[in-house]
Design an enzyme around this catalytic site. Structure first.
Site, mmCIF file in Angstrom:
data_model
loop_
_atom_site.group_PDB
_atom_site.id
_atom_site.type_symbol
_atom_site.label_atom_id
_atom_site.label_comp_id
_atom_site.label_asym_id
_atom_site.label_seq_id
_atom_site.Cartn_x
_atom_site.Cartn_y
_atom_site.Cartn_z
ATOM 1 N N GLU A 59 0.872 -1.171 0.000
ATOM 2 C CA GLU A 59 0.000 0.000 0.000
ATOM 3 C C GLU A 59 0.915 1.228 0.000
ATOM 4 O OE1 GLU A 59 -2.746 0.237 3.280
ATOM 5 O OE2 GLU A 59 -3.511 2.161 2.576
ATOM 6 N N ARG A 294 5.238 -13.296 9.398
ATOM 7 C CA ARG A 294 5.924 -12.045 9.077
ATOM 8 C C ARG A 294 7.234 -11.964 9.846
ATOM 9 N NH1 ARG A 294 3.831 -6.782 9.565
ATOM 10 N NH2 ARG A 294 1.945 -7.471 8.594
ATOM 11 N N LYS A 304 4.198 0.888 10.000
ATOM 12 C CA LYS A 304 4.358 2.138 9.244
ATOM 13 C C LYS A 304 3.902 3.340 10.065
ATOM 14 C CE LYS A 304 3.209 0.046 5.034
ATOM 15 N NZ LYS A 304 2.342 0.024 3.908
HETATM 16 P P1 ATP Z 1 1.937 -1.957 8.097
HETATM 17 O O1 ATP Z 1 1.130 -2.852 8.980
HETATM 18 O O2 ATP Z 1 3.205 -1.466 8.700
HETATM 19 O O3 ATP Z 1 1.137 -0.888 7.419
HETATM 20 P P2 ATP Z 1 1.507 -3.642 5.895
HETATM 21 O O4 ATP Z 1 1.696 -5.099 6.043
HETATM 22 O O5 ATP Z 1 0.132 -3.122 5.935
HETATM 23 O O6 ATP Z 1 2.449 -2.908 6.939
HETATM 24 P P3 ATP Z 1 1.716 -3.387 3.091
HETATM 25 O O7 ATP Z 1 2.207 -2.250 2.296
HETATM 26 O O8 ATP Z 1 0.276 -3.695 3.035
HETATM 27 O O9 ATP Z 1 2.177 -3.118 4.587
HETATM 28 O O10 ATP Z 1 2.577 -4.690 2.806
HETATM 29 C C1 ATP Z 1 2.887 -5.162 1.531
HETATM 30 C C2 ATP Z 1 3.290 -6.595 1.632
HETATM 31 O O11 ATP Z 1 4.402 -6.752 2.492
HETATM 32 C C3 ATP Z 1 2.179 -7.429 2.199
HETATM 33 O O12 ATP Z 1 1.988 -8.552 1.364
HETATM 34 C C4 ATP Z 1 2.643 -7.824 3.561
HETATM 35 O O13 ATP Z 1 2.204 -9.101 3.881
HETATM 36 C C5 ATP Z 1 4.159 -7.775 3.430
HETATM 37 N N1 ATP Z 1 4.763 -7.426 4.712
HETATM 38 C C6 ATP Z 1 4.592 -6.301 5.421
HETATM 39 N N2 ATP Z 1 5.270 -6.349 6.583
HETATM 40 C C7 ATP Z 1 5.904 -7.553 6.608
HETATM 41 C C8 ATP Z 1 6.771 -8.222 7.535
HETATM 42 N N3 ATP Z 1 7.121 -7.662 8.689
HETATM 43 N N4 ATP Z 1 7.235 -9.449 7.204
HETATM 44 C C9 ATP Z 1 6.896 -10.018 6.046
HETATM 45 N N5 ATP Z 1 6.087 -9.453 5.122
HETATM 46 C C10 ATP Z 1 5.589 -8.241 5.397
HETATM 47 MG MG MG Z 2 -1.459 -2.934 4.731
#
Ligand code: ATP
Ligand code: MG
Length: 588
Positions: A59, A294, A304
């Site tokens: 995102e 994760r 984030k």
């Molecule tokens: P946040 O919760 O910090 O906003 P998010 O997971 O919502 O992070 P996205 O931009 O939606 O962030 O993530 C893009 C991809 O990265 C998703 O498929 C998510 O599963 C993966 N991802 C995000 N954080 C991790 C992590 N700590 N370990 C492995 N994969 C991750």
């Molecule tokens: Mg997200």
């Protein structure tokens, strides 16, 4: 890199699944029109030449961090290994927090990590917002078929009627309204005739389901907010839980890999896609969702929201502050793409949540750099050493390997003269036991130079040592015959005072002093390490490159990189990426 140095991919549960899917020919009839679309677009298209399709779906609401790297390496890595395609998809369905600045930064970092989204002649970079019209059409079809309805309950009522884990939910009074009425209201919602929160579209599934996500989940909400790409074209936005499977299906993804917290969403993921196939909107075979653990890395936060707070409140200098766990921060700190890929490879993929110690990341950097980083010398805490029997004004060259593991890298030369800078800790007037460096009467080797015998020191009126004196032994220069006839135990680094270059050195430490700064309801800001950045002026070996993107090793001290924002040839600034040994392991 030679091919023999690339480790063979270790197997994991996802590879097993893919191997099985391919063995069973699950995707052999999959058609792909060369661009995303519904059934009508793909049905007559040629067979897909990509054996699998994965996607990385960030995102664009912040910068990528080390957790994202795990997902990037996994998705792009699987696609490469199986002769498939990995799509970069911006999941931009939530207009409030998304910006173009983040889109650019994400593209830059995925490329920096060494991946790309081209497959043959396809450029597989997509935006979920490009699918808004498809989604709307799908929603209409679902309403028509009785699989969705417009609900006029308030958000609070919807929440209250959802039930709990132990209690069933109750049906909305609008649940059984005629499809034609819902269709009309859905169009009015899209046309901006209703205010935010006044109504929403919900899937019509089962308010008694033990899975809360199946209790008529909300699909569309009204938000009169401009979107960074679609502007004012839409004032209803799809919820992630159905937008995501639809995006996957439009792009003909085969394996949709996400993190464990989406496990409970999988039944809805499958439900929505099955309904859309049934209604002739989507083509089979459908994507399937798989979950993995994760990355939780100690001593950092990766939410984030929290990273944004660190930036906004000035606890760090920006998203690319070298202490940040963002990829931009790690790059500026001196992490190489190869070191991050190596780290992710070592992590493996599993379904069990675990914490990874920060030292594993640091070790991956050392392991990547040790065989390739050029060596140099720096003196961080300078003390003058005067070789009293060396002629004033005389200079001679010493030489050393650029990298001791790589003779082909050649040797470097640097001058020696009467006055040198050495590290303050390399002299002790009254040495403790087992101290083998300079003290009155003792001999050490000036690394790559001569053996010197310490003759004493000079102090100022405060009793602080300002100069150390020594005499050199003329026949002992490194690399000359008989140079090792005198045996010494200590070996110290130095630079010639008249020739050394001054540089600003930024010594970074971990941003948090606690391993788990944000567990429970702790205020993660209280765990900030007050000494995470120390700026010093140092003397470095003349000829050291101070604009190169590639980190170097200052012997004994660690790996350093020219700061990509601030360093110039005239005014060098170097960041310490990592020490040579794990200094935190010693502290424990
Ligand atoms: P946040 O919760 O910090 O906003 P998010 O997971 O919502 O992070 P996205 O931009 O939606 O962030 O993530 C893009 C991809 O990265 C998703 O498929 C998510 O599963 C993966 N991802 C995000 N954080 C991790 C992590 N700590 N370990 C492995 N994969 C991750
Ligand atoms: Mg997200």
């Amino acid at each position: 890199m030679t091919t023999s140095s690339i480790p063979a991919p270790t197997s994991n549960f996802l590879r097993t699944i893919i191997d099985n899917d391919l063995a069973q020919g699950r995707y052999q009839d999959k058609r792909w029109a060369g661009k995303p679309g519904p059934a009508a677009v793909h049905e007559q298209a040629p067979l897909d030449t990509a054996r699998i399709r994965t996607r990385f779906p960030p995102e664009p609401n912040g910068y990528l961090h080390i957790g994202h790297a795990k997902s990037i390496c996994l998705n792009f890595g699987l696609a490469t290994d199986y002769q498939g395609a990995c799509h970069l998809r911006f999941d931009d369905t939530n207009p409030e927090k998304e910006e173009d600045e983040y889109v650019k930064a994400i593209i830059e970092m995925v490329e920096w990590l060494g991946f790309d989204w081209k497959f043959r002649d396809e450029d597989n970079c997509y935006f979920a917002s490009d699918y808004f019209q498809y989604m709307f059409t799908f929603a209409q079809a679902l309403v028509q078929a009785g699989y969705a309805y417009v609900d006029e309950q308030s958000a609070d009522e919807i929440r209250a009627n959802r039930g709990t884990l132990t209690q069933k939910g109750s049906n909305s009074p609008w649940r059984d309204r005629p499809a034609q009425e819902s269709l009309r209201l859905l169009s009015e919602m899209r046309d901006g005739k209703h205010p935010d929160g006044s109504m929403c579209l919900r899937a019509r599934i089962d308010m008694g389901s033990p899975n809360m996500n199946m209790r008529d989940p909300v699909m569309y909400r009204i938000r009169h907010v401009p979107h960074h790409r679609t502007g004012d074209a839409w004032c209803i936005y799809p919820m992630y839980s159905w937008a995501h499977p639809v995006e996957d299906a439009l792009e003909r993804i085969t394996h949709s890999i996400c993190t464990l917290e989406f496990e409970d969403q999988r039944p809805f993921y499958d439900w929505i896609l099955d309904r859309l196939v049934e209604l002739g909107q989507l083509a089979e075979p459908l994507p399937r969702q798989y979950e993995f653990a994760r990355l939780h890395l100690s001593y950092v936060v990766t939410s984030k929201r929290k990273l944004l707070q660190l930036v906004r409140e000035g606890h760090v200098q920006g998203w690319d502050d070298p202490r940040m766990p963002t990829l931009a921060g790690l790059r500026r700190r001196g992490y190489t793409p190869a070191s991050i890929r190596l780290f992710c490879e070592r992590l493996g993929v599993s379904k069990a949540d675990s914490r990874i110690d920060y030292s594993i990341l640091e070790q991956a950097l050392r392991d990547d750099l040790d065989p390739i980083a050029l060596r140099s010398v720096a003196v961080l805490d300078p003390l003058k050493l005067i070789i009293t029997n060396y002629p004033e004004g005389q200079t001679e060259l010493c030489n050393a390997p650029r990298n001791p593991h790589d003779p082909a890298a050649g040797r470097r030369e640097f001058p020696l003269s009467r006055e040198l800078w050495i590290e303050r800790e390399d002299f002790q007037e009254e040495p403790p036991k087992k101290y083998f460096r300079l003290f009155p009467g003792n001999m050490v080797r000036l690394k790559y130079g001569y053996i010197v015998r310490c003759t004493g020191c000079v102090k100022n009126e405060n009793g602080e040592i300002t100069e150390v004196h020594a005499e050199y032994l003329p026949d002992t220069k490194s690399g000359t015959p008989g140079s090792d006839s005198v045996k010494v135990k200590g070996n110290i680094t130095w630079v010639s005072a008249a020739h050394a270059v001054q540089a600003e050195i930024r010594l970074y430490d971990r941003l948090f002093s606690e391993p788990h700064p944000d567990t429970g309801d702790k205020d993660f800001l209280l765990a900030l390490n007050p000494d995470s950045c120390q700026v010093i002026q140092a003397w470095i070996e003349p000829g050291t490159s101070t604009t190169d993107e590639m980190p170097l090793q200052f012997e004994r001290l660690g790996y350093f990189v020219a700061d990509r924002n601030d360093s110039t040839a005239q005014k060098p600034v170097l960041n310490r990426a990592v020490t040579l040994k794990d200094s935190w392991a010693q502290k424990k």
